[in-house]
Write an enzyme that holds these catalytic residues in place. Structure first.
Site, mmCIF file in Angstrom:
data_model
loop_
_atom_site.group_PDB
_atom_site.id
_atom_site.type_symbol
_atom_site.label_atom_id
_atom_site.label_comp_id
_atom_site.label_asym_id
_atom_site.label_seq_id
_atom_site.Cartn_x
_atom_site.Cartn_y
_atom_site.Cartn_z
ATOM 1 N N ARG A 4 -10.017 -11.724 2.254
ATOM 2 C CA ARG A 4 -10.906 -12.764 1.715
ATOM 3 C C ARG A 4 -10.274 -14.148 1.781
ATOM 4 N NH1 ARG A 4 -11.266 -9.637 -3.917
ATOM 5 N NH2 ARG A 4 -11.028 -7.927 -2.433
ATOM 6 N N LYS A 56 0.842 -1.205 0.000
ATOM 7 C CA LYS A 56 0.000 0.000 0.000
ATOM 8 C C LYS A 56 0.875 1.252 0.000
ATOM 9 C CE LYS A 56 -3.819 -1.909 2.779
ATOM 10 N NZ LYS A 56 -4.905 -1.729 1.804
#
Ligand code: BES
Ligand code: ZN
Ligand code: ZN
Length: 499
Positions: free
Chosen positions: A351, A277
């Protein structure tokens, strides 16, 4: 506070202090004598007539939302006009006033207009006021050498309730008081940084909760997860110097007819991994374990209230780090369900963790309803801002359980789609699934990914709290930073299933 400080390694402070379960030491009672309290906080609705004076002594006061007059013994707090008073506004007015009162007075009386009880119902007022008191007395600057906690004086709140609403209010208040400590515990874990709250230390909180309520606890570390075949949890944690954990708590009260599975994303820090990020704002990813904190504390609230539903709370605690050992974009791993997954973006890690947990809880416990909660996608924040959690479900009945719980708890949800088209976005050339979909619709394709790891996806709902879980300013009854979203929602959900 006695803390040990060393500067020789990255575990510089005595973690146990920061991690000890917050205690809620405010006595909150219903009292006909509330008006006689040493200090009275009196809430007033704005007049329907423009320019009408509400207080003879303070003619300029028009009771706009949070407008305040601090007279000697009484504080008058405006609530705005009744037609603008929704639960968000009510929560905001309560939190602001109580936070100010908390640092000024040891004991207060609280008086609300009867119209507020008739508009919201006694139960909702009890819910919002108990949550606001908790938010008011628990500032999150825990790690300052002089935390503002030390300035909180409030010990007793006497609430004035008219006879009409008294019984309902008192019963509800007693129940909601049991949710207060779990909400604070969740908020505390959310703000604690990654060097303090990580898999092993969160395990300690889970053990404390298990002990307090006699819950069954199962903890799996690296070796057990390898043996189990939890490929997703292991893949995400691969670049971390710390061990992962899967923690499962079980509450099985006598007479329970239904089983509720609660699944939480516990990424104690999300750098993005090799798909790293940008650095600005990355520190917020210390709260990427908010989902896990929600379910660990929700089961505590449910057990404290003795709701007659069997509850399984399962969390996957990992750290998503870039490293020589970290997973790389394009890597393929086998999930617990057996599907192979190509990881095209290592930042779509939540996920992978949730998928294994969903498979595990469905396989072991066959829940009637299985709900996961996670700070899963930036796309859900684009869609909803910080005002709602995203709700996803393939089946309307499953969605309705959550919507009912949302109504009762005043924790806002908004349903977004998760149908076939989003699942079809997850095609991989070389494996069963790609972990990312197309550029747009990212909240829905993330949800669709999760649905693929269940045999009964119709019994499932997914709650994305990337927006409402982590706040940069107060929102209604939620104080900024860790909002504590989810505990009250799931406590109500358990009650909805109990019926
Ligand atoms: N933890 C983030 C999602 C997030 C974003 C939470 C902002 C709170 C605030 C998640 O793991 C993530 O990075 N998701 C990616 C997915 C993308 C790579 C498909 C995202 O949302 O950008
Ligand atoms: Zn990520
Ligand atoms: Zn994440």
């Amino acid at each position: 506070m006695a803390t040990t400080r060393k500067t020789t390694n990255n575990q510089t402070t005595n973690k146990t202090d920061y991690l000890s379960y917050p205690q809620f030491n405010v006595e909150v009672i219903v009292s006909q004598e509330a008006k006689k309290s040493p200090h009275l906080i009196k809430f007033l609705l704005a007049s329907k007539e423009e320019g009408k004076t509400l207080l003879e002594t303070y003619p300029w006061f028009s009771a706009k939302a949070s407008e305040t007059v601090t007279a000697a013994r009484t504080w008058y707090i405006g609530m705005g006009k009744s037609e603008d008073l929704d639960s968000l506004r009510l929560g905001e007015v309560l939190l602001k006033a109580l936070r100010q009162a908390a640092t000024n007075f040891e004991e207060i009386g609280v008086e609300l207009p009867n119209a507020v009880f008739s508009q919201f119902g006694a139960k909702s007022v009890a819910n919002l006021i108990s949550t606001a008191i908790a938010g008011a007395v628990y500032p999150l600057d825990l790690m300052k050498t002089k935390p503002s906690q030390n300035e909180v004086k409030l010990k007793k709140v006497n609430i004035q309730v008219s006879r009409t609403y008294q019984d309902k209010f008192s019963t509800a208040l007693e129940a909601y008081k049991k949710e207060v400590q779990p909400v604070l515990g969740m908020r505390q874990l959310q703000v604690l940084p990654g060097n303090i709250a990580y898999a092993e230390t969160v395990e300690r909180r889970a053990r404390d909760i298990a002990k307090e309520f006699g819950l069954k606890i199962t903890v799996m570390g690296q070796a057990e997860l390898e043996k189990l075949g939890a490929g997703g949890i292991l893949a995400v944690n691969q670049g971390s110097a710390r061990e992962p954990r899967m923690i499962v708590l079980e509450y099985s009260p006598a007479g329970a007819k239904k089983t509720l599975g609660l699944i939480g994303k516990g990424v104690t820090f999300d750098t993005g991994g090799i798909s790293i990020k940008p650095s600005s704002g990355m520190h917020e990813m210390k709260s990427d374990m908010s989902g896990s904190a929600a379910v660990l504390h929700a089961i505590a609230g449910i057990a404290a209230q003795k709701t007659k539903v069997r509850v399984i709370a399962a969390v996957g605690m990992v750290e998503n780090m870039p490293d020589g050992k970290a997973q790389k974009p394009g890597d393929v791993y086998p999930s617990l369900k057996g599907h192979t997954v190509e990881v095209q973006n290592t930042d779509a890690e939540g996920r992978l963790v949730l998928a294994d947990l969903l498979t595990y809880v469905e396989r072991e416990h066959s829940p009637d309803l299985i709900v996961d909660i996670a700070t899963l996608t930036g796309a859900s924040v684009v869609a909803l801002g910080h005002h709602y959690a995203g709700l996803f479900a393939l089946n309307d009945e499953s969605a309705r359980y959550l919507e009912k719980a949302s109504q009762n708890s005043h924790e806002p949800l908004w349903r977004l789609p998760v149908d076939r088209v989003y699942r079809e976005m997850l095609k991989s050339e070389i494996a069963d699934y790609n972990n990312i979909g197309e550029r747009w619709g990212g909240a829905s394709s993330a949800a669709a990914f999760l649905s693929a790891f269940l045999d009964h996806p119709e019994k499932w709902a997914h709650v994305d709290i990337a927006g409402i879980g982590i706040l940069s300013k107060d929102l209604g009854v939620y104080p900024s930073q860790g909002s504590g979203f989810g505990v009250r929602l799931f406590c109500e959900l358990a009650r909805v299933l109990e019926a």
